[in-house]
Design a protein around this motif. Structure first.
Motif, PDB file in Angstrom:
ATOM      1  N   SER A 205      59.329  17.005 -12.562  1.00 11.54           N
ATOM      2  CA  SER A 205      58.632  17.199 -14.030  1.00 11.54           C
ATOM      3  C   SER A 205      58.876  15.957 -14.794  1.00 11.54           C
ATOM      4  CB  SER A 205      59.134  18.271 -14.665  1.00 11.54           C
ATOM      5  OG  SER A 205      58.846  18.339 -16.115  1.00 11.54           O
ATOM      6  N   ALA A 206      58.011  15.427 -15.771  1.00 14.16           N
ATOM      7  CA  ALA A 206      58.192  14.356 -16.313  1.00 14.16           C
ATOM      8  C   ALA A 206      59.453  14.793 -17.720  1.00 14.16           C
ATOM      9  CB  ALA A 206      57.077  14.032 -17.208  1.00 14.16           C
ATOM     10  N   ASP A 207      59.778  16.180 -17.635  1.00 11.72           N
ATOM     11  CA  ASP A 207      60.975  16.549 -18.544  1.00 11.72           C
ATOM     12  C   ASP A 207      62.083  15.875 -18.091  1.00 11.72           C
ATOM     13  OD1 ASP A 207      59.304  17.460 -20.667  1.00 11.72           O
ATOM     14  OD2 ASP A 207      59.449  19.459 -19.822  1.00 11.72           O
ATOM     15  N   VAL A 271      56.057   5.839 -11.722  1.00  9.20           N
ATOM     16  CA  VAL A 271      55.467   6.778 -12.317  1.00  9.20           C
ATOM     17  C   VAL A 271      55.551   6.499 -13.847  1.00  9.20           C
ATOM     18  CG1 VAL A 271      55.088   9.220 -12.778  1.00  9.20           C
ATOM     19  CG2 VAL A 271      55.696   8.512 -10.488  1.00  9.20           C
ATOM     20  N   VAL A 272      54.384   6.387 -14.624  1.00 12.28           N
ATOM     21  CA  VAL A 272      54.409   5.714 -15.852  1.00 12.28           C
ATOM     22  C   VAL A 272      53.896   6.851 -16.718  1.00 12.28           C
ATOM     23  CG1 VAL A 272      53.756   3.860 -17.653  1.00 12.28           C
ATOM     24  CG2 VAL A 272      54.363   3.467 -15.206  1.00 12.28           C
ATOM     25  N   HIS A 273      54.832   7.150 -17.902  1.00  4.49           N
ATOM     26  CA  HIS A 273      54.280   8.327 -18.879  1.00  4.49           C
ATOM     27  C   HIS A 273      54.319   7.498 -20.128  1.00  4.49           C
ATOM     28  CE1 HIS A 273      54.155  12.093 -16.706  1.00  4.49           C
ATOM     29  NE2 HIS A 273      55.050  11.505 -15.907  1.00  4.49           N
ATOM     30  N   VAL A 274      52.944   7.384 -20.872  1.00  2.00           N
ATOM     31  CA  VAL A 274      52.619   6.746 -22.030  1.00  2.00           C
ATOM     32  C   VAL A 274      52.489   7.961 -23.094  1.00  2.00           C
ATOM     33  CG1 VAL A 274      51.308   5.246 -23.353  1.00  2.00           C
ATOM     34  CG2 VAL A 274      51.890   4.604 -20.787  1.00  2.00           C
ATOM     35  N   GLU A 275      53.202   7.884 -24.189  1.00  2.63           N
ATOM     36  CA  GLU A 275      52.887   8.953 -25.177  1.00  2.63           C
ATOM     37  C   GLU A 275      52.688   8.429 -26.608  1.00  2.63           C
ATOM     38  OE1 GLU A 275      55.827  11.623 -27.687  1.00  2.63           O
ATOM     39  OE2 GLU A 275      55.756  12.591 -25.617  1.00  2.63           O
ATOM     40  N   ILE A 276      51.397   8.751 -27.150  1.00  7.70           N
ATOM     41  CA  ILE A 276      51.081   7.909 -28.334  1.00  7.70           C
ATOM     42  C   ILE A 276      51.060   8.843 -29.510  1.00  7.70           C
ATOM     43  CG2 ILE A 276      49.071   6.880 -29.442  1.00  7.70           C
ATOM     44  CD1 ILE A 276      48.197   6.414 -26.483  1.00  7.70           C
ATOM     45  N   ASP A 414      55.025  21.014 -20.626  1.00  2.00           N
ATOM     46  CA  ASP A 414      54.196  20.102 -21.731  1.00  2.00           C
ATOM     47  C   ASP A 414      52.590  20.025 -20.919  1.00  2.00           C
ATOM     48  OD1 ASP A 414      53.415  18.672 -23.681  1.00  2.00           O
ATOM     49  OD2 ASP A 414      54.406  16.925 -23.200  1.00  2.00           O
ATOM     50  N   ALA A 415      51.959  20.977 -21.899  1.00  3.77           N
ATOM     51  CA  ALA A 415      50.447  20.884 -21.362  1.00  3.77           C
ATOM     52  C   ALA A 415      49.720  20.079 -21.702  1.00  3.77           C
ATOM     53  CB  ALA A 415      50.000  22.383 -21.892  1.00  3.77           C
ATOM     54  N   SER A 416      49.897  19.111 -22.412  1.00  4.56           N
ATOM     55  CA  SER A 416      48.785  18.133 -22.899  1.00  4.56           C
ATOM     56  C   SER A 416      48.407  16.965 -22.142  1.00  4.56           C
ATOM     57  CB  SER A 416      49.430  17.643 -24.346  1.00  4.56           C
ATOM     58  OG  SER A 416      50.645  17.297 -24.323  1.00  4.56           O
ATOM     59  N   ASP A 417      49.288  16.775 -21.223  1.00  2.87           N
ATOM     60  CA  ASP A 417      48.806  15.731 -20.158  1.00  2.87           C
ATOM     61  C   ASP A 417      47.490  16.143 -19.556  1.00  2.87           C
ATOM     62  OD1 ASP A 417      50.539  13.918 -20.441  1.00  2.87           O
ATOM     63  OD2 ASP A 417      51.940  14.399 -18.838  1.00  2.87           O
ATOM     64  N   GLY A 427      55.565  19.800 -15.894  1.00  2.00           N
ATOM     65  CA  GLY A 427      56.156  18.623 -16.554  1.00  2.00           C
ATOM     66  C   GLY A 427      54.991  18.160 -17.501  1.00  2.00           C
ATOM     67  N   GLU A 428      55.263  16.854 -18.038  1.00  2.00           N
ATOM     68  CA  GLU A 428      54.186  16.387 -19.148  1.00  2.00           C
ATOM     69  C   GLU A 428      52.836  16.447 -18.366  1.00  2.00           C
ATOM     70  OE1 GLU A 428      55.526  13.151 -21.329  1.00  2.00           O
ATOM     71  OE2 GLU A 428      56.444  14.435 -22.764  1.00  2.00           O
ATOM     72  N   SER A 429      52.782  16.107 -17.319  1.00  2.00           N
ATOM     73  CA  SER A 429      51.484  15.804 -16.546  1.00  2.00           C
ATOM     74  C   SER A 429      51.592  16.229 -15.183  1.00  2.00           C
ATOM     75  CB  SER A 429      51.146  14.636 -16.685  1.00  2.00           C
ATOM     76  OG  SER A 429      52.202  13.488 -15.976  1.00  2.00           O
TER      77      SER A 429
END
Length: 451
Positions: A205-207, A271-276, A414-417, A427-429
């Motif tokens: 997970s991205a968490d 693995v890249v996670h970009v959060e805006i 984290d559903a928004s991904d 996880g985030e995505s």
């Protein structure tokens, strides 16, 4: 003195982000643990469950795991393990297959001695069945004793299992509980016993932002300083890099600012996670993902957490949709199980990315309990159902899968991904892929094919 590697939540076979490279990463991480065990000559490798990500692992995952276990066996290092919730089947377990092949020992209520420590096992047990447990373990004559278990135990996150009850009701006085299910490593003392999680060996997970690893556990009063007989040392694993890029846009800033921030990081094979966040102009996530890929990212994921504003005044009046849905459901003769699924789908406590895993687990738990099969029969319109809880495999992984995994797990939040990426699991995505596609069973095997 006894020295063992304590690991768990390896989740072999997980094609995170639908990536075959990530699938291999999970097997590679397990192999790295075994490499360390062979090099160090430990007395045993103790696995606390969720060896596999799914109860129907593909043949390539089975063969890869067998190959790794053979290396451990050739070095004379025993593999002691319990069954986790992700891999548990209604019949024989994959661990039973490995035991028949002479590559593993499934721990239970009889002691298995490694060094001068007796090891016992407690597989994952659904909450509804735990009241029937008597924690009866056979006697041993070893110097020390440890219980290996899979579940979300107190006092750690997402806990639903009373650790003190296990310890006080057990027939054996345990010096340590070596746990799996929660993907966050941690150690605590409960009722005079050391209780520890090693965490997952790869980021499910991205968490799970902290580095991955395992525990080296030493049972020796002298080595631990004399006051305790257990010493837990954390060891790191070299795993796939995850890069987290946080961009807060000010008014007038947009895609060029996001690209500028992404350029500040080395994305090679990561693995890249970009959060805006913030204000600023609209940004197209797909364009940023393409940019990250061009700079070497293995898997790029972009999530824009800003509220979308509309031009002009909008005056809309309508009834509460939640009330409308509830009214319609009350008119239908849904089974208790169907209502349980419906509550999971609409629950605010279950992230969108975890809904599929949550539904799958809850249905499987009912199917595993013959006494609960009536839950699939149609019932009257006013039947009450429990709301979905925050288990590790739902909130972590597995998940949890915290669930927690937990996937504790596991298991993954984290559903928004999901709105900006077309997959993952937890996880985030990370879109759940633990349930095999019923339309395609290529490479799938069942336990009965082996036992």
């Amino acid at each position: 003195m006894t020295r063992v590697i304590h690991t768990g939540d390896t989740h072999i076979g997980y094609s995170q982000y639908h990536s075959p490279v990530r699938r291999q990463d999970f097997l590679d991480a397990f192999e790295a643990v075994v490499d360390d065990a062979v090099d160090d000559g430990v007395d045993a490798v103790v696995h606390a469950g969720d060896l596999f990500h799914d109860r129907r692992p593909e043949l390539r995952d089975l063969m890869g795991t067998i190959s790794v276990l053979r290396r451990l066996d050739d070095a004379g290092v025993p593999f002691l393990a319990v069954v986790g919730n992700h891999e548990s089947t209604r019949g024989g377990q994959w661990l039973d297959l490995f035991e028949r092949l002479g590559l593993a020992t499934r721990l239970g209520d009889e002691p298995v001695v490694a060094g001068d420590t007796a090891f016992y096992g407690l597989d994952h047990v659904p909450v509804s069945r735990r009241d029937d447990l008597d924690y009866a373990f056979a006697d041993h004559d070893a110097e020390y004793a440890a219980l290996v278990a899979h579940g979300l135990f107190e006092p750690f996150g997402y806990a639903d299992w009373d650790t003190e009850t296990v310890l006080t009701e057990s027939d054996v006085d345990f010096d340590a509980m070596l746990l799996g299910d929660n993907h966050t490593p941690d150690t605590a003392e409960v009722a005079g016993t050391w209780v520890t999680y090693p965490g997952s060996t790869e980021r499910a997970s991205a968490d799970e932002r902290e580095g991955r690893g395992y525990n080296l556990v030493v049972f020796d009063g002298d080595a631990a300083g004399g006051d305790d007989v257990v010493e837990v040392r954390r060891r790191a694993l070299d795993t796939r890099p995850f890069v987290f890029v946080e961009v807060e846009l000010r008014e007038g800033e947009g895609e060029s600012r996001v690209r500028e921030r992404v350029r500040e990081y080395d994305l090679t094979d990561a693995v890249v996670h970009v959060e805006i966040t913030g204000e600023g102009d609209p940004v197209t996530p797909a364009a940023i993902e393409e940019f990250a890929t061009e700079r070497g990212a293995l898997v790029p994921r972009v999530v824009d957490r800003r509220d979308v504003e509309t031009d002009g005044d909008v005056d809309v009046s309508f009834a509460d949709p939640e009330d409308a849905v509830r009214d319609r459901l009350d008119e239908m003769s849904l089974s208790t199980a169907a209502r349980d699924v419906e509550s999971a789908v609409r629950s605010d406590t279950v992230p969108d990315a975890n809904v599929r895993e949550t539904v799958k687990r809850r249905v499987e738990e009912r199917l595993d309990e013959e006494a609960d099969l009536d839950a699939f029969d149609p019932v009257g319109p006013d039947t009450e159902t429990d709301e979905v809880g925050g288990r590790e495999e739902e909130a972590n992984g597995d998940e949890a899968e915290q669930e927690p995994d937990g996937d504790g797990g596991n298991d993954e939040s984290d559903a928004s991904d999901e709105a900006n990426a077309d997959e993952p699991h937890t996880g985030e995505s990370d879109t759940d892929e633990s349930a095999p596609d019923p339309a395609s069973t290529d490479g799938q095997v069942s336990m009965e094919d082996y036992l």
